[in-house]
Design a protein around this motif. Structure first.
Motif, PDB file in Angstrom:
ATOM      1  N   HIS A 180     -52.979  61.039-111.104  1.00  0.00           N
ATOM      2  CA  HIS A 180     -51.912  61.234-112.092  1.00  0.00           C
ATOM      3  C   HIS A 180     -50.943  60.067-111.925  1.00  0.00           C
ATOM      4  CE1 HIS A 180     -47.950  62.601-113.475  1.00  0.00           C
ATOM      5  NE2 HIS A 180     -48.565  63.470-114.240  1.00  0.00           N
ATOM      6  N   VAL A 181     -50.414  59.574-113.032  1.00  0.00           N
ATOM      7  CA  VAL A 181     -49.488  58.442-112.961  1.00  0.00           C
ATOM      8  C   VAL A 181     -48.148  58.810-113.590  1.00  0.00           C
ATOM      9  CG1 VAL A 181     -49.061  56.052-113.670  1.00  0.00           C
ATOM     10  CG2 VAL A 181     -51.376  56.761-113.027  1.00  0.00           C
ATOM     11  N   THR A 182     -47.078  58.510-112.881  1.00  0.00           N
ATOM     12  CA  THR A 182     -45.727  58.651-113.423  1.00  0.00           C
ATOM     13  C   THR A 182     -45.145  57.246-113.588  1.00  0.00           C
ATOM     14  OG1 THR A 182     -45.487  60.724-112.191  1.00  0.00           O
ATOM     15  CG2 THR A 182     -43.466  59.729-113.076  1.00  0.00           C
ATOM     16  N   VAL A 183     -44.777  56.918-114.814  1.00  0.00           N
ATOM     17  CA  VAL A 183     -44.205  55.599-115.093  1.00  0.00           C
ATOM     18  C   VAL A 183     -42.691  55.705-114.986  1.00  0.00           C
ATOM     19  CG1 VAL A 183     -44.055  53.715-116.757  1.00  0.00           C
ATOM     20  CG2 VAL A 183     -46.112  55.156-116.705  1.00  0.00           C
ATOM     21  N   VAL A 184     -42.104  54.956-114.061  1.00  0.00           N
ATOM     22  CA  VAL A 184     -40.667  55.051-113.793  1.00  0.00           C
ATOM     23  C   VAL A 184     -39.971  53.783-114.276  1.00  0.00           C
ATOM     24  CG1 VAL A 184     -38.907  55.484-112.039  1.00  0.00           C
ATOM     25  CG2 VAL A 184     -41.224  56.398-111.725  1.00  0.00           C
ATOM     26  N   ARG A 185     -39.318  53.881-115.436  1.00  0.00           N
ATOM     27  CA  ARG A 185     -38.536  52.741-115.909  1.00  0.00           C
ATOM     28  C   ARG A 185     -37.040  52.977-115.735  1.00  0.00           C
ATOM     29  NH1 ARG A 185     -42.220  51.447-121.263  1.00  0.00           N
ATOM     30  NH2 ARG A 185     -41.620  53.596-121.711  1.00  0.00           N
ATOM     31  N   ASN A 186     -36.666  54.209-115.486  1.00  0.00           N
ATOM     32  CA  ASN A 186     -35.263  54.571-115.312  1.00  0.00           C
ATOM     33  C   ASN A 186     -34.682  53.889-114.058  1.00  0.00           C
ATOM     34  OD1 ASN A 186     -33.157  56.353-113.978  1.00  0.00           O
ATOM     35  ND2 ASN A 186     -33.242  57.251-116.036  1.00  0.00           N
ATOM     36  N   ALA A 187     -33.598  53.131-114.252  1.00  0.00           N
ATOM     37  CA  ALA A 187     -33.050  52.332-113.152  1.00  0.00           C
ATOM     38  C   ALA A 187     -32.405  53.190-112.068  1.00  0.00           C
ATOM     39  CB  ALA A 187     -32.040  51.321-113.692  1.00  0.00           C
ATOM     40  N   THR A 188     -31.800  54.301-112.458  1.00  0.00           N
ATOM     41  CA  THR A 188     -31.178  55.185-111.466  1.00  0.00           C
ATOM     42  C   THR A 188     -32.243  55.784-110.541  1.00  0.00           C
ATOM     43  OG1 THR A 188     -29.505  55.738-113.129  1.00  0.00           O
ATOM     44  CG2 THR A 188     -29.628  57.157-111.181  1.00  0.00           C
ATOM     45  N   LEU A 189     -33.350  56.162-111.143  1.00  0.00           N
ATOM     46  CA  LEU A 189     -34.434  56.709-110.320  1.00  0.00           C
ATOM     47  C   LEU A 189     -35.048  55.627-109.429  1.00  0.00           C
ATOM     48  CD1 LEU A 189     -36.194  59.120-112.871  1.00  0.00           C
ATOM     49  CD2 LEU A 189     -34.714  59.725-110.929  1.00  0.00           C
ATOM     50  N   ARG A 190     -35.155  54.419-109.959  1.00  0.00           N
ATOM     51  CA  ARG A 190     -35.694  53.351-109.109  1.00  0.00           C
ATOM     52  C   ARG A 190     -34.753  53.044-107.947  1.00  0.00           C
ATOM     53  NH1 ARG A 190     -35.989  48.844-111.568  1.00  0.00           N
ATOM     54  NH2 ARG A 190     -35.400  49.397-113.698  1.00  0.00           N
ATOM     55  N   GLN A 191     -33.457  53.182-108.178  1.00  0.00           N
ATOM     56  CA  GLN A 191     -32.496  53.030-107.070  1.00  0.00           C
ATOM     57  C   GLN A 191     -32.733  54.118-106.014  1.00  0.00           C
ATOM     58  OE1 GLN A 191     -29.960  50.616-106.379  1.00  0.00           O
ATOM     59  NE2 GLN A 191     -30.122  51.716-104.431  1.00  0.00           N
ATOM     60  N   ALA A 192     -33.019  55.329-106.457  1.00  0.00           N
ATOM     61  CA  ALA A 192     -33.286  56.421-105.503  1.00  0.00           C
ATOM     62  C   ALA A 192     -34.554  56.133-104.693  1.00  0.00           C
ATOM     63  CB  ALA A 192     -33.423  57.752-106.245  1.00  0.00           C
ATOM     64  N   VAL A 193     -35.552  55.577-105.356  1.00  0.00           N
ATOM     65  CA  VAL A 193     -36.782  55.204-104.640  1.00  0.00           C
ATOM     66  C   VAL A 193     -36.458  54.114-103.613  1.00  0.00           C
ATOM     67  CG1 VAL A 193     -39.094  54.212-104.864  1.00  0.00           C
ATOM     68  CG2 VAL A 193     -38.259  55.831-106.600  1.00  0.00           C
ATOM     69  N   HIS A 194     -35.588  53.187-104.003  1.00  0.00           N
ATOM     70  CA  HIS A 194     -35.211  52.134-103.071  1.00  0.00           C
ATOM     71  C   HIS A 194     -34.471  52.696-101.855  1.00  0.00           C
ATOM     72  CE1 HIS A 194     -33.031  48.703-101.353  1.00  0.00           C
ATOM     73  NE2 HIS A 194     -34.111  48.030-101.710  1.00  0.00           N
ATOM     74  N   ASP A 195     -33.626  53.689-102.063  1.00  0.00           N
ATOM     75  CA  ASP A 195     -32.921  54.324-100.937  1.00  0.00           C
ATOM     76  C   ASP A 195     -33.929  54.920 -99.950  1.00  0.00           C
ATOM     77  OD1 ASP A 195     -30.590  53.680-102.258  1.00  0.00           O
ATOM     78  OD2 ASP A 195     -30.170  55.720-102.961  1.00  0.00           O
ATOM     79  N   ASN A 196     -34.962  55.563-100.504  1.00  0.00           N
ATOM     80  CA  ASN A 196     -36.039  56.133 -99.685  1.00  0.00           C
ATOM     81  C   ASN A 196     -36.684  55.022 -98.855  1.00  0.00           C
ATOM     82  OD1 ASN A 196     -38.763  56.890 -98.974  1.00  0.00           O
ATOM     83  ND2 ASN A 196     -38.715  58.558-100.468  1.00  0.00           N
ATOM     84  N   PHE A 197     -37.079  53.941 -99.548  1.00  0.00           N
ATOM     85  CA  PHE A 197     -37.683  52.799 -98.868  1.00  0.00           C
ATOM     86  C   PHE A 197     -36.781  52.273 -97.744  1.00  0.00           C
ATOM     87  CE2 PHE A 197     -37.019  48.222 -98.612  1.00  0.00           C
ATOM     88  CZ  PHE A 197     -38.176  47.841 -97.962  1.00  0.00           C
ATOM     89  N   ALA A 198     -35.492  52.085 -98.055  1.00  0.00           N
ATOM     90  CA  ALA A 198     -34.567  51.447 -97.101  1.00  0.00           C
ATOM     91  C   ALA A 198     -34.490  52.243 -95.796  1.00  0.00           C
ATOM     92  CB  ALA A 198     -33.187  51.295 -97.737  1.00  0.00           C
ATOM     93  N   ALA A 199     -34.525  53.569 -95.917  1.00  0.00           N
ATOM     94  CA  ALA A 199     -34.462  54.407 -94.716  1.00  0.00           C
ATOM     95  C   ALA A 199     -35.722  54.251 -93.866  1.00  0.00           C
ATOM     96  CB  ALA A 199     -34.255  55.873 -95.119  1.00  0.00           C
ATOM     97  N   VAL A 200     -36.873  54.162 -94.528  1.00  0.00           N
ATOM     98  CA  VAL A 200     -38.121  53.998 -93.778  1.00  0.00           C
ATOM     99  C   VAL A 200     -38.160  52.615 -93.125  1.00  0.00           C
ATOM    100  CG1 VAL A 200     -40.636  53.993 -93.895  1.00  0.00           C
ATOM    101  CG2 VAL A 200     -39.345  55.573 -95.335  1.00  0.00           C
ATOM    102  N   ARG A 201     -37.658  51.636 -93.841  1.00  0.00           N
ATOM    103  CA  ARG A 201     -37.654  50.271 -93.312  1.00  0.00           C
ATOM    104  C   ARG A 201     -36.869  50.187 -92.006  1.00  0.00           C
ATOM    105  NH1 ARG A 201     -37.135  44.375 -95.818  1.00  0.00           N
ATOM    106  NH2 ARG A 201     -36.696  43.369 -93.841  1.00  0.00           N
ATOM    107  N   VAL A 202     -35.729  50.851 -91.947  1.00  0.00           N
ATOM    108  CA  VAL A 202     -34.923  50.866 -90.718  1.00  0.00           C
ATOM    109  C   VAL A 202     -35.737  51.451 -89.566  1.00  0.00           C
ATOM    110  CG1 VAL A 202     -32.938  51.992 -89.616  1.00  0.00           C
ATOM    111  CG2 VAL A 202     -32.676  50.924 -91.872  1.00  0.00           C
TER     112      VAL A 202
END
Lengths: 204, 204
Positions: free
Chosen positions: B52-74
């Motif tokens: 299943h594919v979810t296409v995410v163009r919404n910038a606010t949601l992409r920011q939330a995904v980035h927050d998730n990434f940033a925590a894992v990166r640390v």
């Protein structure tokens, strides 16, 4: 890239099939080399390249791999009932003995920490799958047929082929000259399953 | 296929990169449609098509995904020491906010028995990975850049995007116009890792 490469890629993508019917003609060494060269250009998490390939042309060993497959197939058949079971029994699922080349693609667990694996260590095995997928396209572009036989017990495969202890077999691929021209997935042709539209949603 | 398709495939294979640097220009709808069309021609065990594919163009949601990434990166950075840690800290690992399109590719566990999974149920997830790999090539052939961000905690991604309960996020892909021309893996360019010859043996 060049103009027209997109259309060419799509012709290869549309032509790729999971083959189970093979002629016994040998695979040209240069063509085999190009199929293996796909691993060089494959993506891998943290550039880990966690893979190893064993090329199996020995017919006795391929018979042993087939024995492994046959035992798993019997177990799988028991999971289906009624008409489904009868249809399953009629399916040809592999060409291990006919295809002149078998490729065992093994996962090699890295000894050090790999960048990109902290939230999902499966990314390492996934890298091996990506490489197999590119090799599949490379084989298609050579006019060869490839079939991924997933009904093989990995421990038995490891033992039968005398693989090194650090290798974990992930895929067994049959490679040879296709004996059937397939224009859609064989499982669709025989009525086992059908392609569905992509399940998709949007967050705009 | 046509004469020359093999060489064209190889140009696409050689051009495919994991991109992390993107311009913010939108992705053309027709090009996006062709990238998604790769799922139609992807192999899957037992023709299960468990994706299943979810296409995410919404910038606010992409920011939330980035927050998730940033925590894992640390967390990941803590797994490296010394010079390796300093180099890790300098790396750009994703373009989640810049790339105008995010694609969440989820695994959809089938409710019935799937042919080909008795000795290795992971073949289902592997099918999703094969499809992602083909989409990656389709994007490359469009002149688009794609980056697979594996440092994302799937539970948090599921919650942030409000995915349906039966979906299990397997890959987050950034898709956009590449802002850097890459002729080799970026992790090789920056000295993190290097490509190695294929580990190979033969059973003749």
């Amino acid at each position: 890239m060049q103009p027209g490469d997109r259309d060419a890629l799509w012709r290869v993508l549309e032509a790729r099939r999971d083959h189970r019917h093979f002629g016994t003609d040998p695979v040209d060494d240069a063509a085999l080399g190009r199929v293996l060269d796909a691993f060089r250009v494959a993506p891998s998490v943290g550039l880990s390249q966690p893979w190893h390939v064993t090329v199996v042309r020995n017919a006795t060993l391929r018979q042993a791999v087939h024995d492994n497959f046959a035992a798993v197939r019997v177990r799988e058949q028991d999971r289906f009932g009624g008409e489904r079971r009868a249809l399953y029994a009629s399916l040809k699922l592999e060409g291990i003995r006919e295809a002149p080349v078998g490729l065992v693609v093994s996962f090699v667990p890295p000894v050090e920490v790999t960048l990109g694996t902290t939230s999902g260590p499966s990314a390492l095995e996934y890298s091996v799958v990506s490489a197999v997928t590119l090799a599949w396209l490379a084989a298609t572009a050579e006019g060869l047929g490839l079939g991924w036989v997933s009904l093989i017990e990995p421990g038995g495969l490891h033992a039968a082929l005398g693989l090194a202890p650090h290798l974990r077999p992930l895929a067994y691929l049959c490679l040879g000259h296709p004996a059937l021209e397939l224009h859609e997935p064989l499982l669709q042709t025989v009525g086992w399953a059908a392609r569905r539209p992509l399940a998709l949603d949007w967050r705009d």
